[in-house]
Design a protein around this motif. Structure first.
Motif: not given
Length: 331
Positions: A39-49, A317-329
């Motif tokens: 899955x692709x979660x908002x928490x991944x974006x939080x830790x991307x730095x 797409x996640x950070x732009x709010x364009x994923x409906x509703x969970x991204x999956x790799x």
């Protein structure tokens, strides 16, 4: 002997990097997994730095097990979330709540930064792995490992009654699953959003009522027993306090690093309870998966390829709010 595998990491400037991790082959209570989905979660974006391997909603196939592993064998389909193993001795670990281990932090971003589900493989302690029922597709299983358990725990731990009126704020990665869980639980499921754009989807997920908070009047809404907050930013608490019954429970699931600005006198006079929800035991995740199978609950997903370009596209797409509703790799 060791194994080398491909990983995708964050970096100080937020750029996603492809790299390699090398680990010894599993021993003791360890399990080697070959990943199939994440899955692709908002928490991944939080830790991307941070210079760490990202991803914490993993699905994979067992390739090898240590000599102390019981109940898992090569070929089993497995899911894992954002909590690694604990000390195995403290009061929380003995109950399966390794996230609260008294000997150190055990969550995603705190430990084992060279591993994550955005990778070809990983090695995990067997105590934090769950078998995926055959009725659940691998592409659907990942989002349940974090988003799903986060919104399921309020129902499971707090014994929400089927007769309860449950309000859900937000219709996103968490919210669309919370609506389905609430409807399957038998609750009157009341959904709140700041626009009408997702009204029909909310009703399709099982909502019994839908309100646009920009146009509704509090007097129009029958009072709620529970309020699950899944919106990307904290809500207007003054608005929602008006909608709650005395003794109502509030579950703020939005990740925010600020302070909770809440109408204090209403908390006291209405005798409200504010309850966090963050982690789960492996046993609780297994119970959630049984419930999912029994009620046919599925995430709405958008798939991305397991590549540097695919992962960057998913995060963008996640950070732009364009994923409906969970991204999956998909590997």
């Amino acid at each position: 002997m060791s194994i080398e595998f491909t990983v995708f990491k964050g970096s100080t400037d937020g750029e996603i990097l492809e790299s390699k991790t090398t680990l010894p082959l599993p021993s003791g209570n360890e399990v080697l997994l070959k990943h199939t989905h994440s899955g692709v979660c908002g928490t991944d974006a939080h830790y991307s730095t941070i210079n760490m391997v990202l991803g914490h909603e993993g699905v994979g196939i067992v390739e090898a097990v240590g000599d102390e592993v019981k109940g898992l064998s090569k070929g089993d389909r497995i899911g894992f979330g954002w909590v690694k193993d604990g000390c195995g001795k403290c009061e929380y670990c003995l109950q399966g709540y390794q996230y609260h281990c008294t000997e150190g932090e055990r969550g995603f971003g705190d430990k084992d930064l060279n591993q994550g589900s955005w990778a070809s493989h990983s090695i995990w302690p067997a105590t934090r792995l769950v078998k995926i029922p055959h009725n659940i597709l691998s592409e659907h299983a990942g989002p349940f490992m974090c988003a799903g358990q986060t919104v399921f725990m309020p129902f499971y731990r707090n014994k929400i009654k089927p007769s309860s009126r449950v309000g859900i704020v937000g219709i996103g990665g968490l919210g669309h699953l919370a609506i389905q869980f609430s409807a399957a639980w038998g609750c009157e499921t009341v959904v709140f959003s700041t626009s009408d754009n997702k009204r029909q989807e909310a009703l399709g997920f099982g909502a019994t009522e839908f309100y646009n908070t920009k146009t509704m009047k509090a007097s129009e809404v029958k009072k709620l027993d529970h309020l699950i907050v899944t919106s990307s930013i904290p809500p207007d608490w003054k608005l929602y306090v008006e909608l709650l019954k005395p003794f109502a429970h509030i579950y703020p699931l939005t990740v925010s690093f600020g302070t909770l600005d809440f109408p204090f006198i209403s908390l006291i006079t209405k005798e409200l309870t504010i309850q966090g929800s963050c982690s789960s035991s492996a046993k609780e995740v297994e119970e959630m998966l049984k419930f999912i199978v029994a009620h046919g609950i599925k995430p709405m997903i958008e798939k991305f390829p397991f590549s540097l370009e695919g992962i960057k596209s998913a995060l963008d797409k996640l950070e732009k709010g364009q994923v409906r509703y969970r991204g999956v790799v998909e590997m």
